[in-house]
Design a protein around this motif. Structure first.
Motif, PDB file in Angstrom:
ATOM      1  N   THR A 146     -35.874  23.370 -28.982  1.00 21.37           N
ATOM      2  CA  THR A 146     -34.635  23.721 -28.670  1.00 21.37           C
ATOM      3  C   THR A 146     -33.827  24.089 -29.955  1.00 21.37           C
ATOM      4  O   THR A 146     -33.103  25.307 -29.943  1.00 21.37           O
ATOM      5  N   ALA A 147     -34.241  23.337 -31.102  1.00 24.34           N
ATOM      6  CA  ALA A 147     -33.651  23.576 -32.435  1.00 24.34           C
ATOM      7  C   ALA A 147     -33.936  24.963 -32.765  1.00 24.34           C
ATOM      8  O   ALA A 147     -33.289  25.853 -33.286  1.00 24.34           O
ATOM      9  N   GLU A 148     -35.235  25.325 -32.502  1.00 29.21           N
ATOM     10  CA  GLU A 148     -35.723  26.699 -33.019  1.00 29.21           C
ATOM     11  C   GLU A 148     -35.160  27.830 -32.043  1.00 29.21           C
ATOM     12  O   GLU A 148     -34.735  28.680 -32.606  1.00 29.21           O
ATOM     13  N   ALA A 149     -34.918  27.603 -30.843  1.00 27.44           N
ATOM     14  CA  ALA A 149     -34.299  28.556 -29.905  1.00 27.44           C
ATOM     15  C   ALA A 149     -33.003  28.948 -30.199  1.00 27.44           C
ATOM     16  O   ALA A 149     -32.554  29.990 -30.215  1.00 27.44           O
ATOM     17  N   THR A 150     -32.397  27.993 -30.521  1.00 26.42           N
ATOM     18  CA  THR A 150     -31.084  27.976 -31.119  1.00 26.42           C
ATOM     19  C   THR A 150     -30.705  29.181 -32.058  1.00 26.42           C
ATOM     20  O   THR A 150     -29.876  30.082 -32.327  1.00 26.42           O
ATOM     21  N   LEU A 151     -31.746  29.198 -33.043  1.00 29.79           N
ATOM     22  CA  LEU A 151     -31.858  30.133 -34.145  1.00 29.79           C
ATOM     23  C   LEU A 151     -31.892  31.579 -33.769  1.00 29.79           C
ATOM     24  O   LEU A 151     -31.502  32.651 -34.238  1.00 29.79           O
ATOM     25  N   SER A 152     -32.458  31.679 -32.419  1.00 29.98           N
ATOM     26  CA  SER A 152     -32.667  33.005 -31.943  1.00 29.98           C
ATOM     27  C   SER A 152     -31.723  33.100 -31.192  1.00 29.98           C
ATOM     28  O   SER A 152     -31.589  34.385 -30.306  1.00 29.98           O
ATOM     29  N   GLY A 153     -30.750  32.190 -30.935  1.00 29.89           N
ATOM     30  CA  GLY A 153     -29.391  32.602 -29.961  1.00 29.89           C
ATOM     31  C   GLY A 153     -29.642  32.069 -28.710  1.00 29.89           C
ATOM     32  O   GLY A 153     -28.737  32.493 -27.626  1.00 29.89           O
ATOM     33  N   TYR A 154     -30.507  31.226 -28.324  1.00 26.05           N
ATOM     34  CA  TYR A 154     -30.955  30.763 -26.953  1.00 26.05           C
ATOM     35  C   TYR A 154     -30.353  29.109 -27.112  1.00 26.05           C
ATOM     36  O   TYR A 154     -31.037  28.421 -27.520  1.00 26.05           O
ATOM     37  N   GLU A 155     -29.442  28.829 -26.035  1.00 23.39           N
ATOM     38  CA  GLU A 155     -29.286  27.312 -25.946  1.00 23.39           C
ATOM     39  C   GLU A 155     -30.215  26.736 -24.817  1.00 23.39           C
ATOM     40  O   GLU A 155     -29.457  26.789 -23.532  1.00 23.39           O
ATOM     41  N   LEU A 156     -31.221  26.275 -24.925  1.00 25.00           N
ATOM     42  CA  LEU A 156     -32.188  25.641 -23.932  1.00 25.00           C
ATOM     43  C   LEU A 156     -31.486  24.199 -23.617  1.00 25.00           C
ATOM     44  O   LEU A 156     -30.942  23.437 -24.135  1.00 25.00           O
ATOM     45  N   VAL A 157     -31.608  23.853 -22.138  1.00 24.86           N
ATOM     46  CA  VAL A 157     -31.359  22.864 -21.510  1.00 24.86           C
ATOM     47  C   VAL A 157     -32.735  22.282 -20.853  1.00 24.86           C
ATOM     48  O   VAL A 157     -33.157  23.337 -19.957  1.00 24.86           O
ATOM     49  N   ALA A 158     -32.847  21.139 -20.504  1.00 23.41           N
ATOM     50  CA  ALA A 158     -33.758  20.477 -19.437  1.00 23.41           C
ATOM     51  C   ALA A 158     -33.026  19.939 -18.479  1.00 23.41           C
ATOM     52  O   ALA A 158     -32.420  18.802 -18.588  1.00 23.41           O
ATOM     53  N   PHE A 159     -32.883  20.694 -17.272  1.00 23.47           N
ATOM     54  CA  PHE A 159     -32.060  20.451 -16.253  1.00 23.47           C
ATOM     55  C   PHE A 159     -32.666  19.457 -15.335  1.00 23.47           C
ATOM     56  O   PHE A 159     -31.946  18.792 -14.272  1.00 23.47           O
ATOM     57  N   SER A 160     -34.007  19.070 -15.286  1.00 24.20           N
ATOM     58  CA  SER A 160     -34.817  18.098 -14.749  1.00 24.20           C
ATOM     59  C   SER A 160     -36.071  17.709 -15.394  1.00 24.20           C
ATOM     60  O   SER A 160     -36.766  18.782 -15.804  1.00 24.20           O
ATOM     61  N   THR A 161     -36.053  16.545 -15.511  1.00 28.05           N
ATOM     62  CA  THR A 161     -37.489  15.976 -16.224  1.00 28.05           C
ATOM     63  C   THR A 161     -38.070  14.976 -15.285  1.00 28.05           C
ATOM     64  O   THR A 161     -38.628  15.289 -14.257  1.00 28.05           O
ATOM     65  N   TYR A 162     -37.958  13.662 -15.942  1.00 26.65           N
ATOM     66  CA  TYR A 162     -38.703  12.522 -15.072  1.00 26.65           C
ATOM     67  C   TYR A 162     -37.853  12.520 -13.440  1.00 26.65           C
ATOM     68  O   TYR A 162     -36.685  12.247 -13.518  1.00 26.65           O
ATOM     69  N   ARG A 163     -38.695  12.310 -12.572  1.00 28.28           N
ATOM     70  CA  ARG A 163     -38.264  11.984 -11.399  1.00 28.28           C
ATOM     71  C   ARG A 163     -39.052  10.698 -10.647  1.00 28.28           C
ATOM     72  O   ARG A 163     -40.398  11.035 -10.854  1.00 28.28           O
ATOM     73  N   SER A 164     -38.425   9.872 -10.505  1.00 31.45           N
ATOM     74  CA  SER A 164     -39.333   8.744  -9.887  1.00 31.45           C
ATOM     75  C   SER A 164     -39.518   9.065  -8.314  1.00 31.45           C
ATOM     76  O   SER A 164     -39.265   9.999  -7.850  1.00 31.45           O
TER      77      SER A 164
END
Ligand SMILES: [Zn+2]
Length: 281
Positions: A146-164
């Protein structure tokens, strides 16, 4: 002395039983040939089909006696009732079908691990009790990306990760209610079969662009292209690439990434294959 006419008549009388029995035998053989033909010239299948036909007849007769068939809805067999006749494990599973599940709906006691990688797929489900939570290692790697993507102008998010397991159950049931099982199986995993239950799957999107969340269109965006080209450097692989539905069991999901560690991710990325192919699953 018998006349020639009477003699012939007498002979004819003697012949007709043979003709009748011959005809019956002929019809009988004809029916058998047609039946076997209808069953792909497979003798075993023909016998099995004939047996099925007899069983159906019996069921109808049961219904006639007043025992309502309608009151007996077809319910999925409970797990403890394992049928005596084991369904053979099909080695080459065609994942192109709407479901792609093998058919053994019994979840294992332990997860399948290959080369230190926990596997979760339609072929290798997880135990319902498997609940590791979100992987800290995967989260740390995602933050780095995410930190590196920000340098390229992209604000990444993880909208779903662990699901029980329970949450996946709710999700899947809702999808089945809305779209039917066949459609739901193409885009959602049944409980126990989701890679999200491993805590290592991250659904990635771009902040403020929710319209591309969990959509193929994410692959067309600049952010999506950036993730596809760089995720492996942080240990993530695109798990369900385009055109691999027959192998992975899922449609193209340019947002779903699986953490496997940098070393393996690089190898899989360079080989340009699915995890199934790379690990020979
Ligand atoms: Zn996902």
């Amino acid at each position: 002395m018998q006349s020639r006419y009477n003699y012939l008549q007498g002979k004819k009388k003697k012949k007709w039983p043979y003709i009748v029995s011959g005809t019956i035998a002929g019809i009988f053989i004809g029916v058998i040939v047609v039946w076997v033909g209808m069953n792909d010239w497979n003798i075993d299948k023909s016998i099995e089909e004939l047996r099925n036909l007899t069983e159906v007849k019996q069921t109808v007769e049961v219904g006639k006696t007043g025992e309502s068939i309608v009151e007996k809805p077809i319910v999925e067999e409970p797990v403890q009732e394992i049928p005596v006749k084991e369904v053979p494990v099909v080695e080459e599973v065609d994942m192109s079908g709407a479901n792609g599940y093998i058919g053994h709906e019994i979840l294992p006691e332990e997860p399948t691990v290959k080369e230190d990688i926990v596997i979760a797929s339609k072929k290798y489900p997880l135990p319902s009790t498997y609940a590791p939570g979100e992987s800290k290692e995967a989260r740390a790697a995602f933050q780095e990306m995410t930190a590196e993507a920000t340098l390229s102008g992209y604000e990444l998010v993880a909208f779903s990760t662990y699901r029980s397991f329970d949450y996946q159950t709710q999700l899947y049931d809702r999808y089945v209610t809305n779209d039917g099982q066949e459609a739901a199986d193409r885009y959602s995993a049944r409980p126990g079969y989701s890679e999200h239950q491993t805590g290592l799957a991250f659904d990635i999107g771009e902040q403020h662009f929710e319209q591309h969340f969990a959509r193929e269109s994410f692959g067309e965006t600049e952010a999506g292209k950036w993730v596809a080209a760089n995720a492996h450097r942080y240990g993530f692989i695109m798990r369900y690439p385009n055109g691999a539905e027959k192998i992975t069991g899922y449609m193209y999901e340019p947002w779903h990434f699986r953490y496997v560690g940098e070393e393996l991710a690089l190898k899989v990325y360079e080989a340009n294959v699915t995890l199934e192919e790379f690990l020979d699953l």
